[in-house]
Enzyme design. Structure first.
Site, mmCIF file in Angstrom:
data_model
loop_
_atom_site.group_PDB
_atom_site.id
_atom_site.type_symbol
_atom_site.label_atom_id
_atom_site.label_comp_id
_atom_site.label_asym_id
_atom_site.label_seq_id
_atom_site.Cartn_x
_atom_site.Cartn_y
_atom_site.Cartn_z
ATOM 1 N N ASN A 55 44.368 140.210 -39.434
ATOM 2 C CA ASN A 55 44.845 138.865 -39.360
ATOM 3 C C ASN A 55 43.608 138.074 -40.356
ATOM 4 O OD1 ASN A 55 46.215 137.837 -36.345
ATOM 5 N ND2 ASN A 55 46.189 139.823 -37.261
ATOM 6 N N THR A 113 45.644 146.921 -32.005
ATOM 7 C CA THR A 113 45.249 146.975 -33.576
ATOM 8 C C THR A 113 46.200 148.230 -34.316
ATOM 9 O OG1 THR A 113 43.713 147.129 -35.354
ATOM 10 C CG2 THR A 113 43.212 148.068 -33.169
ATOM 11 N N ASP A 114 46.676 148.107 -35.484
ATOM 12 C CA ASP A 114 47.025 149.041 -36.173
ATOM 13 C C ASP A 114 46.128 150.378 -36.498
ATOM 14 O OD1 ASP A 114 45.527 147.954 -38.286
ATOM 15 O OD2 ASP A 114 47.040 147.782 -39.872
ATOM 16 N N GLU A 115 44.478 149.815 -36.211
ATOM 17 C CA GLU A 115 43.629 150.913 -36.806
ATOM 18 C C GLU A 115 43.689 152.076 -35.610
ATOM 19 O OE1 GLU A 115 39.752 148.953 -37.541
ATOM 20 O OE2 GLU A 115 40.834 147.295 -38.006
ATOM 21 N N ARG A 118 30.835 151.707 -45.829
ATOM 22 C CA ARG A 118 31.048 151.651 -44.476
ATOM 23 C C ARG A 118 31.241 153.106 -43.955
ATOM 24 N NH1 ARG A 118 35.804 148.344 -41.737
ATOM 25 N NH2 ARG A 118 34.270 146.631 -41.359
ATOM 26 N N TYR A 159 35.164 151.195 -32.540
ATOM 27 C CA TYR A 159 36.042 150.158 -32.393
ATOM 28 C C TYR A 159 37.387 150.616 -32.105
ATOM 29 C CZ TYR A 159 39.607 146.217 -33.199
ATOM 30 O OH TYR A 159 40.542 145.576 -33.306
ATOM 31 N N LYS A 209 39.844 150.841 -28.766
ATOM 32 C CA LYS A 209 40.937 149.972 -28.717
ATOM 33 C C LYS A 209 42.278 151.066 -28.091
ATOM 34 C CE LYS A 209 42.211 146.139 -29.428
ATOM 35 N NZ LYS A 209 42.084 145.138 -28.507
ATOM 36 N N PHE A 247 39.122 134.010 -32.372
ATOM 37 C CA PHE A 247 40.152 133.565 -33.577
ATOM 38 C C PHE A 247 41.467 133.421 -33.320
ATOM 39 C CE2 PHE A 247 41.844 136.202 -37.249
ATOM 40 C CZ PHE A 247 42.375 134.815 -38.085
ATOM 41 N N ILE A 248 42.232 134.847 -33.051
ATOM 42 C CA ILE A 248 43.425 134.860 -32.825
ATOM 43 C C ILE A 248 43.750 134.224 -31.478
ATOM 44 C CG2 ILE A 248 45.562 136.381 -32.290
ATOM 45 C CD1 ILE A 248 44.023 138.807 -33.825
ATOM 46 N N TYR A 304 32.247 146.784 -49.812
ATOM 47 C CA TYR A 304 31.898 148.041 -49.645
ATOM 48 C C TYR A 304 32.460 149.270 -50.293
ATOM 49 C CZ TYR A 304 30.599 146.053 -44.834
ATOM 50 O OH TYR A 304 30.510 145.143 -43.926
ATOM 51 N N LYS A 316 34.060 138.656 -40.880
ATOM 52 C CA LYS A 316 35.175 139.573 -41.396
ATOM 53 C C LYS A 316 35.299 139.330 -42.957
ATOM 54 C CE LYS A 316 36.076 140.949 -37.296
ATOM 55 N NZ LYS A 316 36.885 140.231 -36.284
ATOM 56 N N LEU A 317 35.804 140.204 -43.652
ATOM 57 C CA LEU A 317 35.735 140.045 -45.057
ATOM 58 C C LEU A 317 36.307 138.591 -45.534
ATOM 59 C CD1 LEU A 317 35.531 141.468 -47.860
ATOM 60 C CD2 LEU A 317 38.099 141.930 -47.709
HETATM 61 P P1 NAD Z 1 37.362 137.626 -31.787
HETATM 62 O O1 NAD Z 1 36.330 138.646 -32.143
HETATM 63 O O2 NAD Z 1 37.688 136.492 -32.947
HETATM 64 O O3 NAD Z 1 37.441 137.030 -30.536
HETATM 65 C C1 NAD Z 1 37.196 137.698 -29.273
HETATM 66 C C2 NAD Z 1 36.989 136.701 -27.968
HETATM 67 O O4 NAD Z 1 37.061 137.374 -26.741
HETATM 68 C C3 NAD Z 1 35.929 135.815 -28.117
HETATM 69 O O5 NAD Z 1 36.483 134.519 -27.685
HETATM 70 C C4 NAD Z 1 35.252 136.319 -27.110
HETATM 71 O O6 NAD Z 1 34.149 135.485 -26.605
HETATM 72 C C5 NAD Z 1 35.927 137.004 -26.030
HETATM 73 N N1 NAD Z 1 35.325 138.248 -25.385
HETATM 74 C C6 NAD Z 1 34.649 139.212 -25.885
HETATM 75 N N2 NAD Z 1 33.826 140.070 -24.922
HETATM 76 C C7 NAD Z 1 34.321 139.340 -23.688
HETATM 77 C C8 NAD Z 1 34.433 139.811 -22.319
HETATM 78 N N3 NAD Z 1 33.576 140.695 -21.957
HETATM 79 N N4 NAD Z 1 34.907 139.017 -21.332
HETATM 80 C C9 NAD Z 1 35.624 137.788 -21.687
HETATM 81 N N5 NAD Z 1 35.794 137.637 -22.877
HETATM 82 C C10 NAD Z 1 35.079 138.110 -23.855
HETATM 83 O O7 NAD Z 1 38.750 138.681 -31.940
HETATM 84 P P2 NAD Z 1 40.109 138.367 -32.617
HETATM 85 O O8 NAD Z 1 40.005 138.599 -34.146
HETATM 86 O O9 NAD Z 1 40.611 136.791 -32.302
HETATM 87 O O10 NAD Z 1 40.819 139.557 -31.883
HETATM 88 C C11 NAD Z 1 41.739 139.310 -30.574
HETATM 89 C C12 NAD Z 1 42.219 140.768 -30.296
HETATM 90 O O11 NAD Z 1 42.950 141.059 -31.145
HETATM 91 C C13 NAD Z 1 41.282 141.681 -29.942
HETATM 92 O O12 NAD Z 1 41.871 142.359 -28.923
HETATM 93 C C14 NAD Z 1 41.408 142.723 -31.133
HETATM 94 O O13 NAD Z 1 41.072 143.902 -30.825
HETATM 95 C C15 NAD Z 1 42.911 142.259 -31.734
HETATM 96 N N6 NAD Z 1 43.188 142.679 -33.233
HETATM 97 C C16 NAD Z 1 42.395 141.624 -34.107
HETATM 98 C C17 NAD Z 1 42.711 141.831 -35.373
HETATM 99 C C18 NAD Z 1 42.008 140.815 -36.525
HETATM 100 O O14 NAD Z 1 42.250 141.009 -37.633
HETATM 101 N N7 NAD Z 1 41.382 140.058 -36.120
HETATM 102 C C19 NAD Z 1 43.546 142.784 -35.596
HETATM 103 C C20 NAD Z 1 44.382 143.448 -34.809
HETATM 104 C C21 NAD Z 1 43.978 143.234 -33.655
HETATM 105 P P1 TYD Z 2 36.968 143.754 -41.871
HETATM 106 O O1 TYD Z 2 37.450 142.073 -42.159
HETATM 107 O O2 TYD Z 2 35.768 143.894 -41.195
HETATM 108 O O3 TYD Z 2 38.286 144.098 -40.910
HETATM 109 P P2 TYD Z 2 38.476 145.711 -40.766
HETATM 110 O O4 TYD Z 2 37.320 146.510 -40.688
HETATM 111 O O5 TYD Z 2 38.992 145.574 -39.367
HETATM 112 O O6 TYD Z 2 39.670 146.168 -41.599
HETATM 113 O O7 TYD Z 2 37.003 144.349 -43.243
HETATM 114 C C1 TYD Z 2 38.227 144.429 -44.170
HETATM 115 C C2 TYD Z 2 37.936 145.366 -45.193
HETATM 116 O O8 TYD Z 2 36.832 144.756 -45.959
HETATM 117 C C3 TYD Z 2 37.688 146.683 -44.856
HETATM 118 O O9 TYD Z 2 37.969 147.528 -45.639
HETATM 119 C C4 TYD Z 2 35.845 146.582 -45.077
HETATM 120 C C5 TYD Z 2 35.906 145.519 -46.114
HETATM 121 N N1 TYD Z 2 34.598 144.785 -46.227
HETATM 122 C C6 TYD Z 2 33.951 144.684 -47.329
HETATM 123 O O10 TYD Z 2 33.943 145.274 -48.326
HETATM 124 N N2 TYD Z 2 32.726 143.969 -47.167
HETATM 125 C C7 TYD Z 2 32.280 143.172 -46.288
HETATM 126 O O11 TYD Z 2 31.294 142.450 -46.141
HETATM 127 C C8 TYD Z 2 33.280 143.165 -44.842
HETATM 128 C C9 TYD Z 2 32.760 142.747 -43.428
HETATM 129 C C10 TYD Z 2 34.210 144.127 -44.956
#
Ligand code: NAD
Ligand code: TYD
Length: 345
Positions: free
Chosen positions: A181, A126-128, A282, A151, A155, A11-12, A208, A190-191
């Site tokens: 994001n 991540t902020d988590e 959760r 998770y 991280k 995604f990102i 949840y 994701k939600l």
């Molecule tokens: P995502 O799950 O959408 O994508 C992850 C990517 O990594 C995929 O393309 C997958 O094929 C690749 N990947 C997974 N395992 C791999 C491996 N062993 N070798 C090579 N590639 C591999 O994740 P995202 O949401 O785009 O997040 C990207 C980064 O940002 C992550 O490190 C995540 O922890 C961090 N992050 C995401 C969020 C968010 O809200 N999505 C928030 C904070 C931080």
């Molecule tokens: P999520 O998108 O999984 O991100 P994160 O757990 O990394 O914050 O979830 C966002 C929020 O939404 C989190 O508080 C959990 C909640 N959630 C639901 O209530 N229902 C759902 O089906 C999912 C996936 C998440």
């Protein structure tokens, strides 16, 4: 400059790869991705023929392959996004998170250490890692780590290793920790994309617990802009928090989605709201995340450019215009995972 971007088909990563390939024609961008369920090369169709773009299918947990690729390419920088990224999956299978997020990161760090003209290892986190807030307060770069899910623990561990390589081996590193994001190309587990997809299929919208948990929503294009800025102007050895200035309770987010979708799909008021279903909470569900990004604002002059209201509208429009993408990523295995997970609750 040769840059390896890991996880560029996720995604990102998709947004970051596109931004760098288009904005910096003089850089060679190597998208290194294992293409797990979360990676999709379809996302990158519009840039795959650019001469400065290269795709490498590789798994960061394969130490030998990573070493030989790094020796062959001799990158000057790494932007590390590849990870297992979904909290619910980490609860079901924590080991995979240690393998990918911790071991995978160490292999990249080791391979980077062996290079001659290596300028920056930029780790995306991540902020988590900071844990859970009560009703008030914000995470700053100085907030002690207190991860609570497998998770976030994986991280946090990878962040510690990245910092340790700076202090121990003087590897030039940077880290950023961002909030939740949202935007185009997010996998519908994701939600926000899950609810958009379920609305389109008139399936239940699982909330949840009571839906009182708060997240700070960051539009993915604003995040990519921050990554560009930190990559080029951030200081070596430093950490930057990135937030969206958009704190919302989960129930508010889902109600907003329903309201906008009622209008767009010509449904009466309150139509999609009927799909809202409260389900078992959760395990270890963090109550609130909120980011203080003063450092990024004052040092690098970054602020989010998109409000939640604008970002969510753009996001919904993208999913409506890309229903084929949604169909293709929700077919097969994912659908099975989702059904199992939902039935379990
Ligand atoms: P995502 O799950 O959408 O994508 C992850 C990517 O990594 C995929 O393309 C997958 O094929 C690749 N990947 C997974 N395992 C791999 C491996 N062993 N070798 C090579 N590639 C591999 O994740 P995202 O949401 O785009 O997040 C990207 C980064 O940002 C992550 O490190 C995540 O922890 C961090 N992050 C995401 C969020 C968010 O809200 N999505 C928030 C904070 C931080
Ligand atoms: P999520 O998108 O999984 O991100 P994160 O757990 O990394 O914050 O979830 C966002 C929020 O939404 C989190 O508080 C959990 C909640 N959630 C639901 O209530 N229902 C759902 O089906 C999912 C996936 C998440």
């Amino acid at each position: 400059m040769k840059i390896i971007i890991t996880g560029g088909a996720g995604f990102i990563g998709t947004h970051v790869v596109k931004l760098f390939v288009k904005k910096y024609p003089n850089y060679s961008i190597y998208n290194l991705d294992a293409l797990t369920y979360a990676g999709n090369l379809e996302n990158l169709k519009d840039i795959e023929t650019y001469p400065n773009y290269h795709f490498i299918k590789a798994d960061i947990t394969d130490e030998q392959h990573i070493n030989s690729l790094f020796q062959e390419i001799q990158p000057n920088a790494v932007i590390h996004l590849a990870a297992e990224s979904h909290v619910d999956r980490s609860i079901m299978n924590p080991n995979q998170f240690v393998i990918t997020n911790v071991l995978g990161t160490i292999h990249l760090l080791n391979a980077s250490r062996k290079l001659n003209d290596f300028q920056v290892f930029y780790h995306i986190s991540t902020d988590e890692v900071y844990g859970s807030l009560g009703e008030t307060g914000y995470f700053t770069e100085k907030t002690p780590y207190d991860p609570r899910s497998p998770y976030s623990a994986s991280k946090a561990s990878s962040d510690h290793f990245v910092r340790s390589y700076y202090h121990t081996y003087h590897l030039p590193i940077k880290i950023s920790n961002c909030s939740n994001n949202y935007g185009p190309y997010q996998f519908p587990e994701k939600l926000i994309p899950l609810c958009i997809n379920n609305i389109l299929n008139e399936k239940p919208l699982p909330i949840y617990g009571k839906g009182e948990n708060v997240r700070d929503w960051l539009f993915v294009e604003d995040h990519s802009r921050a990554i560009d800025l930190i990559f080029h102007k951030g200081k070596i050895g430093e950490t930057y928090n990135i937030g969206g200035n958009s704190e919302k309770k989960n129930i508010e987010v889902v109600q907003t989605l329903c309201k906008i979708m009622n209008k767009k799909m010509n449904k009466p008021e309150g139509y999609y709201e009927k799909l809202i279903t409260f389900v078992k909470d959760r395990a270890g569900h963090d109550l609130r995340y909120a980011i203080d990004f003063t450092k990024l604002k004052t040092e690098l002059n970054w602020t989010p450019s998109v409000s939640f209201e604008e970002g969510i509208e753009k996001t919904i429009d993208w999913y409506l215009n890309n229903s084929d993408w949604l169909k293709s990523v929700t077919s097969g295995n994912y659908q099975k995972y989702y059904e199992e997970q939902y039935i379990k609750r």
